[in-house]
Design an enzyme around this catalytic site. Structure first.
Site, PDB file in Angstrom:
ATOM      1  N   ASP A  66      -0.347  -9.683   8.324  1.00  0.00           N
ATOM      2  CA  ASP A  66      -0.262  -8.996   7.032  1.00  0.00           C
ATOM      3  C   ASP A  66       0.824  -7.945   7.172  1.00  0.00           C
ATOM      4  O   ASP A  66       0.611  -6.769   6.907  1.00  0.00           O
ATOM      5  CB  ASP A  66      -1.606  -8.366   6.659  1.00  0.00           C
ATOM      6  CG  ASP A  66      -1.638  -7.835   5.227  1.00  0.00           C
ATOM      7  OD1 ASP A  66      -0.648  -8.060   4.497  1.00  0.00           O
ATOM      8  OD2 ASP A  66      -2.626  -7.188   4.850  1.00  0.00           O
ATOM      9  N   HIS A 117      -1.027  -2.569  -4.398  1.00  0.00           N
ATOM     10  CA  HIS A 117      -0.571  -3.563  -5.381  1.00  0.00           C
ATOM     11  C   HIS A 117      -0.627  -3.055  -6.824  1.00  0.00           C
ATOM     12  O   HIS A 117      -0.974  -3.795  -7.745  1.00  0.00           O
ATOM     13  CB  HIS A 117      -1.367  -4.841  -5.250  1.00  0.00           C
ATOM     14  CG  HIS A 117      -0.984  -5.682  -4.061  1.00  0.00           C
ATOM     15  ND1 HIS A 117       0.205  -5.545  -3.398  1.00  0.00           N
ATOM     16  CD2 HIS A 117      -1.662  -6.696  -3.429  1.00  0.00           C
ATOM     17  CE1 HIS A 117       0.261  -6.415  -2.399  1.00  0.00           C
ATOM     18  NE2 HIS A 117      -0.851  -7.120  -2.396  1.00  0.00           N
ATOM     19  N   HIS A 170       3.095 -12.794  -5.442  1.00  0.00           N
ATOM     20  CA  HIS A 170       2.104 -12.982  -4.380  1.00  0.00           C
ATOM     21  C   HIS A 170       1.706 -14.452  -4.265  1.00  0.00           C
ATOM     22  O   HIS A 170       0.519 -14.781  -4.170  1.00  0.00           O
ATOM     23  CB  HIS A 170       0.886 -12.113  -4.680  1.00  0.00           C
ATOM     24  CG  HIS A 170       0.148 -11.656  -3.465  1.00  0.00           C
ATOM     25  ND1 HIS A 170      -0.599 -12.515  -2.683  1.00  0.00           N
ATOM     26  CD2 HIS A 170       0.033 -10.429  -2.898  1.00  0.00           C
ATOM     27  CE1 HIS A 170      -1.159 -11.829  -1.700  1.00  0.00           C
ATOM     28  NE2 HIS A 170      -0.787 -10.561  -1.801  1.00  0.00           N
ATOM     29  N   GLU A 215       6.224 -12.813   0.565  1.00  0.00           N
ATOM     30  CA  GLU A 215       6.339 -11.800  -0.475  1.00  0.00           C
ATOM     31  C   GLU A 215       7.622 -10.980  -0.271  1.00  0.00           C
ATOM     32  O   GLU A 215       7.660 -10.066   0.551  1.00  0.00           O
ATOM     33  CB  GLU A 215       5.145 -10.853  -0.450  1.00  0.00           C
ATOM     34  CG  GLU A 215       3.801 -11.515  -0.633  1.00  0.00           C
ATOM     35  CD  GLU A 215       2.677 -10.535  -0.388  1.00  0.00           C
ATOM     36  OE1 GLU A 215       2.616  -9.503  -1.102  1.00  0.00           O
ATOM     37  OE2 GLU A 215       1.865 -10.778   0.524  1.00  0.00           O
ATOM     38  N   TYR A 255       0.876 -17.935  -2.662  1.00  0.00           N
ATOM     39  CA  TYR A 255       0.376 -18.467  -1.397  1.00  0.00           C
ATOM     40  C   TYR A 255       0.785 -19.933  -1.296  1.00  0.00           C
ATOM     41  O   TYR A 255       0.407 -20.742  -2.135  1.00  0.00           O
ATOM     42  CB  TYR A 255      -1.140 -18.419  -1.335  1.00  0.00           C
ATOM     43  CG  TYR A 255      -1.790 -17.075  -1.140  1.00  0.00           C
ATOM     44  CD1 TYR A 255      -2.247 -16.682   0.119  1.00  0.00           C
ATOM     45  CD2 TYR A 255      -1.997 -16.225  -2.214  1.00  0.00           C
ATOM     46  CE1 TYR A 255      -2.893 -15.472   0.300  1.00  0.00           C
ATOM     47  CE2 TYR A 255      -2.638 -15.011  -2.044  1.00  0.00           C
ATOM     48  CZ  TYR A 255      -3.087 -14.641  -0.781  1.00  0.00           C
ATOM     49  OH  TYR A 255      -3.725 -13.443  -0.619  1.00  0.00           O
ATOM     50  N   ARG A 299       0.815  -1.218   0.000  1.00  0.00           N
ATOM     51  CA  ARG A 299       0.000   0.000   0.000  1.00  0.00           C
ATOM     52  C   ARG A 299       0.844   1.261   0.000  1.00  0.00           C
ATOM     53  O   ARG A 299       1.923   1.289   0.592  1.00  0.00           O
ATOM     54  CB  ARG A 299      -0.936  -0.007   1.212  1.00  0.00           C
ATOM     55  CG  ARG A 299      -1.917  -1.169   1.205  1.00  0.00           C
ATOM     56  CD  ARG A 299      -2.712  -1.258   2.504  1.00  0.00           C
ATOM     57  NE  ARG A 299      -3.668  -2.356   2.437  1.00  0.00           N
ATOM     58  CZ  ARG A 299      -3.381  -3.620   2.776  1.00  0.00           C
ATOM     59  NH1 ARG A 299      -2.160  -3.935   3.200  1.00  0.00           N
ATOM     60  NH2 ARG A 299      -4.294  -4.564   2.673  1.00  0.00           N
TER      61      ARG A 299
END
Length: 349
Positions: free
Chosen positions: A251, A105, A179, A313, A181, A80
């Site tokens: 996060d 992003h 990104h 990330e 996962y 962000r």
């Protein structure tokens, strides 16, 4: 090294292809040219069972309609940017605000939504998928015509290397990531809450209510953010620490130490025996494991559960352009951006 491809869907009159690299051990990596997104990484567990260890979809429509960033290349800037505002070379810029009042992003139409050109290359010990995208001046508010090349390399040594390269004709921002996962169980209906994580990190970035870093780096010692010794990630899911409660998990950016004898991050699932070790030249890694999946979204035809995946990330710190001590995320015309992140796969018996 074997390289194959197949149709994955169609978007705006263009056929999207899924490319697969497979080494002699049977380990494979698949990716599509939509978002340069990794769709599958197949590795064996300790019993020799090959399964996909990353979250991804089997059809293009899911990627387009849901936009989960699964395995995607994220940019121009990962994370962000506060209010989407920054000042560069004396000029004020306003980016798209696609995350409430903030930019996230790369914007509404970030790199993860683009159709990339692809070139395949193969040698005896490596296979390469070379993705290229030209981001025009003004796209999503960013200055400069930016040319980006992202290369995925699968090695016979069971490593996936991501190489980034970029040039611009005007000073701009650039801080990409992938990104991906991970769910090392190979089953997205199972939570990653018993995965263990180790990080070479003594500090993490404190977040505000809108998830923008405050600018303060907090010590991990004595908190659920301490992974200097491997620990299960579930310790943060129901933690009373205000930073865990803010996001219902993690996060957060962790500042990396880059120790000579250790990978920057290690993720391990004891039950399957699968392990991923990450080595990167980036300043930080964002660990994203939150209670956001609601069972509606599917992976290979199965419903995902809460905490179905965790990201590693690699990037520089989010909102760095607005924080003087958060590192460099600018790219000028006289520079070539180059960065590498490698994920090593193995099993522990």
């Amino acid at each position: 090294m074997d390289i194959s491809s197949k149709d994955f869907g169609e978007l705006s009159g263009q056929v999207i292809q899924e490319y697969t690299l497979t080494n002699q051990h049977g380990i494979s990596l698949s990716a599509i040219n939509y978002g340069a997104a990794v769709t599958s990484i197949q590795i064996p567990d300790k019993n020799g069972l090959y399964q996909n260890i990353v979250l991804g979809y089997t059809n293009l429509n899911e990627y387009v309609s849901y936009r989960p960033y699964y395995g995607a290349t994220v940019g121009r800037v990962a994370g962000r940017i506060d209010k989407g505002k920054f000042t560069l070379e004396g000029k004020n810029y306003q980016l798209e605000t696609n995350d409430k009042t903030n930019h996230s992003h790369g914007g509404i139409n970030g790199f993860d939504t683009k159709i990339w050109t692809v070139k395949t290359e193969s040698t005896e010990n490596e296979g390469h998928l070379v993705f290229t995208y030209n981001s025009p001046h003004g796209e999503n508010g960013y200055p400069g015509n930016l040319t980006v090349k992202v290369t995925y390399t699968l090695r016979e040594s069971n490593e996936w290397k991501i190489s980034y390269q970029a040039t611009t004709d005007k000073t701009t921002l650039f801080n990409p990531t992938n990104h991906v996962y991970f769910n090392l169980s190979g089953d997205p209906t199972k939570s990653i809450n018993q995965h263990t994580l180790a990080l070479t990190s003594k500090y993490f970035a404190e977040l505000k209510e809108d998830y923008i870093p405050t600018g303060t780096l907090l010590p991990v010692k004595g908190t659920p953010f301490d992974f200097t010794t491997a620990d299960t990630v579930n310790k943060g899911f129901e933690s009373t620490h205000p930073q865990n409660k803010l996001v219902s998990g993690y996060d957060h950016p962790f500042v990396l130490e880059h120790l000579a004898d250790k990978p920057e991050a290690t993720l391990y699932d004891q039950k399957s025996g699968r392990r991923v070790q990450m080595v990167t030249d980036r300043d930080a890694v964002v660990i994203f494991a939150v209670n956001t999946l609601d069972g509606r979204h599917t992976n290979e035809g199965t419903s995902e559960e809460h905490y179905a995946g965790i990201t590693l990330e690699a990037q520089n710190l989010p909102n760095a352009i607005n924080q003087k001590d958060f590192g460099k995320v600018t790219l000028s015309p006289d520079e070539i951006f180059q960065s590498e992140t490698t994920y090593r796969f193995d099993t522990m018996l």
